[in-house]
Design a protein around this motif. Sequence first.
Motif, short mmCIF file in Angstrom:
data_model
loop_
_atom_site.label_atom_id
_atom_site.label_comp_id
_atom_site.label_asym_id
_atom_site.label_seq_id
_atom_site.Cartn_x
_atom_site.Cartn_y
_atom_site.Cartn_z
N GLY A 41 33.15 40.47 39.57
CA GLY A 41 33.45 39.90 38.26
C GLY A 41 32.30 39.05 37.78
N SER A 42 32.51 37.74 37.76
CA SER A 42 31.43 36.81 37.46
C SER A 42 31.40 35.79 38.57
CB SER A 42 31.68 36.10 36.12
OG SER A 42 30.64 35.19 35.84
N GLY A 43 30.22 35.59 39.16
CA GLY A 43 30.14 34.73 40.33
C GLY A 43 30.10 35.57 41.59
N GLY A 44 30.48 34.96 42.70
CA GLY A 44 30.37 35.63 43.99
C GLY A 44 31.37 36.75 44.16
N ASN A 45 30.96 37.79 44.87
CA ASN A 45 31.85 38.91 45.15
C ASN A 45 33.04 38.47 46.00
OD1 ASN A 45 30.27 40.90 43.85
ND2 ASN A 45 28.94 41.09 45.64
N VAL A 55 47.86 39.82 52.93
CA VAL A 55 46.56 40.00 52.30
C VAL A 55 45.66 38.79 52.61
CG1 VAL A 55 45.33 40.18 50.09
CG2 VAL A 55 47.48 41.43 50.44
N VAL A 56 44.41 39.09 52.94
CA VAL A 56 43.40 38.06 53.13
C VAL A 56 42.40 38.19 51.98
CG1 VAL A 56 41.53 37.19 54.60
CG2 VAL A 56 43.64 38.07 55.64
N MET A 57 42.06 37.06 51.38
CA MET A 57 41.12 37.02 50.27
C MET A 57 39.93 36.15 50.67
SD MET A 57 41.97 35.62 46.43
CE MET A 57 40.77 35.50 45.12
N ILE A 58 38.73 36.63 50.41
CA ILE A 58 37.53 35.86 50.71
C ILE A 58 36.83 35.51 49.40
CG2 ILE A 58 35.33 35.79 51.95
CD1 ILE A 58 36.46 37.83 53.91
N ASP A 59 36.76 34.22 49.11
CA ASP A 59 36.19 33.64 47.88
C ASP A 59 37.07 33.91 46.67
OD1 ASP A 59 34.20 32.35 49.25
OD2 ASP A 59 32.64 33.80 48.79
N SER A 60 36.89 33.07 45.62
CA SER A 60 37.84 33.12 44.51
C SER A 60 37.20 33.08 43.12
CB SER A 60 38.82 31.93 44.63
OG SER A 60 38.15 30.69 44.58
N GLN A 61 35.87 33.15 43.04
CA GLN A 61 35.15 33.15 41.76
C GLN A 61 35.54 31.95 40.90
OE1 GLN A 61 34.82 36.96 39.75
NE2 GLN A 61 33.99 37.94 41.57
N ASN A 86 36.85 30.59 52.20
CA ASN A 86 35.65 30.29 51.40
C ASN A 86 34.41 30.45 52.27
OD1 ASN A 86 37.12 27.52 49.53
ND2 ASN A 86 37.05 29.68 49.02
N THR A 87 33.42 31.20 51.76
CA THR A 87 32.17 31.38 52.51
C THR A 87 31.30 30.13 52.41
OG1 THR A 87 31.08 32.39 50.58
CG2 THR A 87 32.14 33.88 52.18
N HIS A 88 31.43 29.35 51.33
CA HIS A 88 30.73 28.08 51.15
C HIS A 88 31.34 27.39 49.94
CE1 HIS A 88 28.58 30.85 48.51
NE2 HIS A 88 28.04 29.82 47.86
N TYR A 89 30.76 26.27 49.50
CA TYR A 89 31.47 25.43 48.53
C TYR A 89 31.14 25.67 47.06
CZ TYR A 89 27.67 22.27 47.09
OH TYR A 89 26.54 21.74 46.52
N HIS A 90 30.12 26.42 46.72
CA HIS A 90 29.69 26.57 45.34
C HIS A 90 30.82 27.07 44.43
CE1 HIS A 90 25.17 26.79 46.52
NE2 HIS A 90 25.55 25.56 46.23
N GLY A 91 30.80 26.59 43.18
CA GLY A 91 31.90 26.84 42.26
C GLY A 91 32.14 28.29 41.89
N ASP A 92 31.09 29.12 41.97
CA ASP A 92 31.30 30.54 41.64
C ASP A 92 31.96 31.29 42.78
OD1 ASP A 92 28.84 30.18 43.05
OD2 ASP A 92 28.21 32.20 42.48
N HIS A 93 32.23 30.58 43.89
CA HIS A 93 32.95 31.16 45.03
C HIS A 93 34.26 30.44 45.31
CE1 HIS A 93 29.54 33.70 46.58
NE2 HIS A 93 28.89 32.85 45.79
N THR A 94 34.41 29.21 44.80
CA THR A 94 35.60 28.41 45.07
C THR A 94 36.36 27.98 43.82
OG1 THR A 94 34.35 26.32 45.01
CG2 THR A 94 34.50 27.45 47.15
N GLY A 214 27.05 38.13 48.83
CA GLY A 214 27.55 37.14 47.88
C GLY A 214 27.35 37.61 46.46
N HIS A 215 26.21 38.27 46.23
CA HIS A 215 25.88 38.80 44.91
C HIS A 215 25.15 40.13 45.09
CE1 HIS A 215 26.82 35.01 42.77
NE2 HIS A 215 26.46 34.46 43.92
N GLY A 216 25.40 41.06 44.18
CA GLY A 216 24.77 42.36 44.26
C GLY A 216 25.73 43.43 44.72
N ALA A 217 25.22 44.64 44.81
CA ALA A 217 26.05 45.80 45.16
C ALA A 217 26.42 45.81 46.64
CB ALA A 217 25.29 47.08 44.80
#
Length: 291
Positions: A41-45, A55-61, A86-94, A214-217
Amino acid sequence: MKKLLFALFLITSLVSPAQNRLDNLEIITHEVTQNVYMLEGSGGNILIQVGESEVVMIDSQYAALSDKIKKEIARITDKPLTYLINTHYHGDHTGGNENFNTDKVTLIAHANVLNRLTENGKNENFLPEKVIEEEFELSLVDENDLIIHVHHAHTDGDSFIYLTKNNVVHMGDVFFNGRYPFIDLDSGGSISGYITAQKRVLNTINEETKIVPGHGALASYNDLATYIPMLVDLKAQIQKEISDGKNRKEVAKNNSITKKYDALGFGDGFVSSERIRTTIYDSLILETKDK
């Protein structure tokens, strides 16, 4: 009054394009395996793992995308979400944490993610309830997920998550596929730690593993295996520049350092060619001071 109206107009004009971009954005789902999906979407995959009963979800954009993400997950499965990692704390992932973290969901992250989110004033629903230090095995009915902390890589709180049965790994921002990485030096990241972290992942997975960056294909083992030598090369070149007495401005202007990788499009993403050169320069200077 005219100044106030102009200020309001300026704020609206700056916010509206970003909001409209998210309003019109489509969540794209990529099937990684029969039970694992990458949501772009927008932010981290985001990675969605559909188990036998949960269901397990990794990161939340970003929070603004949560409703769209929920609809896409509901299209994939009607099983309940039980874990958010959460893989880390940045806002595009949390950013969407509190929109997914219900009483039935356990949010998991490294201790430094909790520390940094708390420092940023995030509320209780935003924060991880299960905190890891080095490694943690999440045992599900039909899968074991290994959550492994890597030190001073993208930040000081990065973890990668390896789905052992599905043979899929989510690397968070320890991997920007096809582009130069953003290494957050202000949050404890470093070029040396970043390289070490990637090598740790490579030694954990195998040649058949599918990689969610985290980003990219969606990426492969070979994508990561060829990415590491690039970073090693850039680090060595810039270290030589420093040893030869070159300053930050001279390194920033030296296009020849990254020329080979620029030609492959690595500088076309969030981090430009000049920025990766200065980031590595700054990181090496900091590492020297810390010795």
